[in-house]
Design a protein around this motif. Structure first.
Motif, PDB file in Angstrom:
ATOM      1  N   GLU A  14      48.405  33.460  38.663  1.00  0.00           N
ATOM      2  CA  GLU A  14      49.589  33.963  37.949  1.00  0.00           C
ATOM      3  C   GLU A  14      49.639  35.498  37.971  1.00  0.00           C
ATOM      4  OE1 GLU A  14      49.205  29.823  36.830  1.00  0.00           O
ATOM      5  OE2 GLU A  14      47.713  31.428  36.756  1.00  0.00           O
ATOM      6  N   GLY A  15      48.482  36.126  38.005  1.00  0.00           N
ATOM      7  CA  GLY A  15      48.409  37.575  38.138  1.00  0.00           C
ATOM      8  C   GLY A  15      47.159  37.944  38.910  1.00  0.00           C
ATOM      9  N   SER A  16      47.228  38.973  39.753  1.00  0.00           N
ATOM     10  CA  SER A  16      46.040  39.370  40.512  1.00  0.00           C
ATOM     11  C   SER A  16      46.158  40.823  40.936  1.00  0.00           C
ATOM     12  CB  SER A  16      45.833  38.481  41.741  1.00  0.00           C
ATOM     13  OG  SER A  16      46.887  38.659  42.669  1.00  0.00           O
ATOM     14  N   CYS A  17      44.996  41.407  41.226  1.00  0.00           N
ATOM     15  CA  CYS A  17      44.958  42.790  41.689  1.00  0.00           C
ATOM     16  C   CYS A  17      43.658  43.017  42.448  1.00  0.00           C
ATOM     17  CB  CYS A  17      45.034  43.756  40.498  1.00  0.00           C
ATOM     18  SG  CYS A  17      44.875  45.506  40.942  1.00  0.00           S
ATOM     19  N   LEU A  18      43.747  43.620  43.615  1.00  0.00           N
ATOM     20  CA  LEU A  18      42.574  44.079  44.337  1.00  0.00           C
ATOM     21  C   LEU A  18      42.456  45.573  44.076  1.00  0.00           C
ATOM     22  CD1 LEU A  18      40.236  43.600  46.353  1.00  0.00           C
ATOM     23  CD2 LEU A  18      41.841  44.216  48.175  1.00  0.00           C
ATOM     24  N   ILE A  19      41.386  45.970  43.403  1.00  0.00           N
ATOM     25  CA  ILE A  19      41.189  47.382  43.095  1.00  0.00           C
ATOM     26  C   ILE A  19      40.086  47.943  43.979  1.00  0.00           C
ATOM     27  CG2 ILE A  19      39.676  46.777  41.126  1.00  0.00           C
ATOM     28  CD1 ILE A  19      40.582  49.460  39.854  1.00  0.00           C
ATOM     29  N   ARG A  20      40.342  49.127  44.505  1.00  0.00           N
ATOM     30  CA  ARG A  20      39.352  49.860  45.290  1.00  0.00           C
ATOM     31  C   ARG A  20      39.133  51.213  44.632  1.00  0.00           C
ATOM     32  NH1 ARG A  20      42.735  47.639  49.448  1.00  0.00           N
ATOM     33  NH2 ARG A  20      41.614  46.149  50.782  1.00  0.00           N
ATOM     34  N   MET A  21      37.885  51.520  44.324  1.00  0.00           N
ATOM     35  CA  MET A  21      37.502  52.845  43.849  1.00  0.00           C
ATOM     36  C   MET A  21      36.395  53.334  44.766  1.00  0.00           C
ATOM     37  SD  MET A  21      37.684  52.539  39.684  1.00  0.00           S
ATOM     38  CE  MET A  21      37.628  54.330  39.508  1.00  0.00           C
ATOM     39  N   GLY A  22      36.767  54.189  45.723  1.00  0.00           N
ATOM     40  CA  GLY A  22      35.827  54.555  46.755  1.00  0.00           C
ATOM     41  C   GLY A  22      35.466  53.331  47.574  1.00  0.00           C
ATOM     42  N   GLN A  23      34.166  53.072  47.717  1.00  0.00           N
ATOM     43  CA  GLN A  23      33.705  51.907  48.464  1.00  0.00           C
ATOM     44  C   GLN A  23      33.575  50.659  47.596  1.00  0.00           C
ATOM     45  OE1 GLN A  23      33.353  51.985  51.842  1.00  0.00           O
ATOM     46  NE2 GLN A  23      34.206  54.040  51.596  1.00  0.00           N
ATOM     47  N   THR A  24      33.779  50.791  46.293  1.00  0.00           N
ATOM     48  CA  THR A  24      33.725  49.630  45.403  1.00  0.00           C
ATOM     49  C   THR A  24      35.049  48.870  45.469  1.00  0.00           C
ATOM     50  OG1 THR A  24      32.067  50.518  43.880  1.00  0.00           O
ATOM     51  CG2 THR A  24      33.616  48.926  42.968  1.00  0.00           C
ATOM     52  N   GLU A  25      34.962  47.556  45.685  1.00  0.00           N
ATOM     53  CA  GLU A  25      36.151  46.707  45.763  1.00  0.00           C
ATOM     54  C   GLU A  25      35.956  45.490  44.872  1.00  0.00           C
ATOM     55  OE1 GLU A  25      37.670  47.095  50.305  1.00  0.00           O
ATOM     56  OE2 GLU A  25      35.754  46.063  50.030  1.00  0.00           O
ATOM     57  N   VAL A  26      36.936  45.233  43.999  1.00  0.00           N
ATOM     58  CA  VAL A  26      36.866  44.098  43.085  1.00  0.00           C
ATOM     59  C   VAL A  26      38.195  43.354  43.111  1.00  0.00           C
ATOM     60  CG1 VAL A  26      36.364  43.310  40.739  1.00  0.00           C
ATOM     61  CG2 VAL A  26      35.317  45.432  41.578  1.00  0.00           C
ATOM     62  N   LEU A  27      38.125  42.047  43.291  1.00  0.00           N
ATOM     63  CA  LEU A  27      39.316  41.201  43.199  1.00  0.00           C
ATOM     64  C   LEU A  27      39.403  40.639  41.787  1.00  0.00           C
ATOM     65  CD1 LEU A  27      41.736  39.674  44.330  1.00  0.00           C
ATOM     66  CD2 LEU A  27      40.154  37.913  45.152  1.00  0.00           C
ATOM     67  N   CYS A  28      40.495  40.949  41.104  1.00  0.00           N
ATOM     68  CA  CYS A  28      40.718  40.485  39.730  1.00  0.00           C
ATOM     69  C   CYS A  28      41.879  39.501  39.717  1.00  0.00           C
ATOM     70  CB  CYS A  28      41.052  41.660  38.808  1.00  0.00           C
ATOM     71  SG  CYS A  28      39.839  43.007  38.846  1.00  0.00           S
ATOM     72  N   THR A  29      41.661  38.316  39.156  1.00  0.00           N
ATOM     73  CA  THR A  29      42.725  37.322  39.034  1.00  0.00           C
ATOM     74  C   THR A  29      42.864  36.885  37.580  1.00  0.00           C
ATOM     75  OG1 THR A  29      41.215  35.493  39.523  1.00  0.00           O
ATOM     76  CG2 THR A  29      42.399  36.465  41.381  1.00  0.00           C
ATOM     77  N   ALA A  30      44.075  36.514  37.198  1.00  0.00           N
ATOM     78  CA  ALA A  30      44.359  36.036  35.846  1.00  0.00           C
ATOM     79  C   ALA A  30      44.975  34.646  35.952  1.00  0.00           C
ATOM     80  CB  ALA A  30      45.307  36.984  35.127  1.00  0.00           C
ATOM     81  N   SER A  31      44.346  33.675  35.311  1.00  0.00           N
ATOM     82  CA  SER A  31      44.806  32.284  35.342  1.00  0.00           C
ATOM     83  C   SER A  31      45.226  31.856  33.944  1.00  0.00           C
ATOM     84  CB  SER A  31      43.686  31.367  35.852  1.00  0.00           C
ATOM     85  OG  SER A  31      43.255  31.777  37.141  1.00  0.00           O
ATOM     86  N   VAL A  32      46.400  31.255  33.849  1.00  0.00           N
ATOM     87  CA  VAL A  32      46.969  30.855  32.557  1.00  0.00           C
ATOM     88  C   VAL A  32      46.691  29.384  32.296  1.00  0.00           C
ATOM     89  CG1 VAL A  32      49.098  30.631  31.217  1.00  0.00           C
ATOM     90  CG2 VAL A  32      48.770  32.610  32.742  1.00  0.00           C
ATOM     91  N   GLU A  33      46.232  29.078  31.096  1.00  0.00           N
ATOM     92  CA  GLU A  33      46.030  27.697  30.654  1.00  0.00           C
ATOM     93  C   GLU A  33      46.781  27.473  29.354  1.00  0.00           C
ATOM     94  OE1 GLU A  33      41.931  26.692  30.296  1.00  0.00           O
ATOM     95  OE2 GLU A  33      41.577  26.657  32.464  1.00  0.00           O
ATOM     96  N   GLY A  34      47.380  26.294  29.215  1.00  0.00           N
ATOM     97  CA  GLY A  34      48.169  25.978  28.029  1.00  0.00           C
ATOM     98  C   GLY A  34      47.344  25.433  26.879  1.00  0.00           C
ATOM     99  N   LYS A  35      46.182  25.991  26.665  1.00  0.00           N
ATOM    100  CA  LYS A  35      45.324  25.561  25.565  1.00  0.00           C
ATOM    101  C   LYS A  35      44.406  26.718  25.192  1.00  0.00           C
ATOM    102  CE  LYS A  35      41.847  23.610  28.710  1.00  0.00           C
ATOM    103  NZ  LYS A  35      41.055  22.411  29.078  1.00  0.00           N
ATOM    104  N   VAL A  36      43.753  26.580  24.037  1.00  0.00           N
ATOM    105  CA  VAL A  36      42.812  27.587  23.574  1.00  0.00           C
ATOM    106  C   VAL A  36      41.459  26.932  23.322  1.00  0.00           C
ATOM    107  CG1 VAL A  36      44.559  29.094  22.550  1.00  0.00           C
ATOM    108  CG2 VAL A  36      43.577  27.240  21.181  1.00  0.00           C
TER     109      VAL A  36
END
Length: 238
Positions: A25-47
């Protein structure tokens, strides 16, 4: 001279690529210099069970490093059947940082699970994870708003993080691995767009550092996160 040749108050080159993961539902690939992180956000209809019936949502995070994110292959934690203490500490930090700027009541009873997977590590992976995770979370909430699941975006503010340290007697911004491994002191600052402090993690590697050095590091962190906040806004179209 810093190993990278950067000025003391300079970030590494930063890029945030929104929508990198097709199915999240949401995602971002962030690069800071040589550091690379894939961030994803998944939505669930419960807590989680401890929040059921309270009319509020939940944001939590998981963090991991790919086996060849570093110079030598690391064992998968799933293969060991146990997360390291470092992994648990970092994912709790990411979750706390995002919850600090989220209106849980405005979410209703839904959860957003953030996954931060380090593709390449060259220092500052937890800071990059927090900064990229905010973009992924914002995009996930906007997806829910377009789908009429939410009436408004529950994010109240931005949050980003950056490392600072004392390198050969000089306070510097955004440590890479070469600096982090030999710094006299290093600290991670998690700050909000409105100027609030969510968390500070600081450690002296040799002699204790001073109040003046701590304040100098905080000033550098504020300068660095101001640049990161601008990149976040650009990534989400604000």
């Amino acid at each position: 001279m810093r190993p990278s040749g950067r000025a003391a108050d300079a970030l590494r080159p930063v890029s945030l690529e929104p929508g990198f993961a097709r199915h999240a539902e949401g995602s971002c690939l962030i690069r800071m210099g040589q550091t690379e992180v894939l961030c994803t956000a998944s939505v669930e209809g419960k807590v989680p069970p401890f929040l059921r019936g309270q009319g509020q949502g939940w944001v939590t995070a998981e963090y991991g490093m790919l086996p060849r994110a570093t110079h030598t292959r690391g064992e998968r934690e799933a293969a060991r059947g146990k997360q390291s203490g470092r992994t648990q500490e970092i994912q709790r930090l990411i979750g706390r940082s995002l919850r600090a700027v989220t209106d849980m009541k405005a979410m209703g009873e839904m959860s957003v699970l953030i996954d931060c997977d380090v593709l390449t590590a060259d220092g500052g992976t937890r800071c990059a994870s927090i900064t990229g995770a905010w973009v992924a979370l914002h995009l996930a909430f906007e997806h829910c708003r377009r789908m009429n699941i939410l009436s408004r975006n529950p994010l109240r503010d931005q949050v980003a993080a950056v490392s600072c340290g004392v390198w050969e007697g000089t306070p510097v911004l955004d440590l890479d691995y070469a600096e982090d491994s030999k710094a006299d002191a290093d600290a991670n600052f998690v700050l909000t767009g409105a100027g609030g402090i969510v968390e500070v993690q600081g450690t002296a590697e040799g002699a204790p550092f001073t109040d003046a050095e701590l304040l100098a590091l905080l000033a550098l962190a504020r300068k660095g996160t101001a640049e990161l906040f601008a990149r976040q806004r650009e990534a989400v179209g604000l």
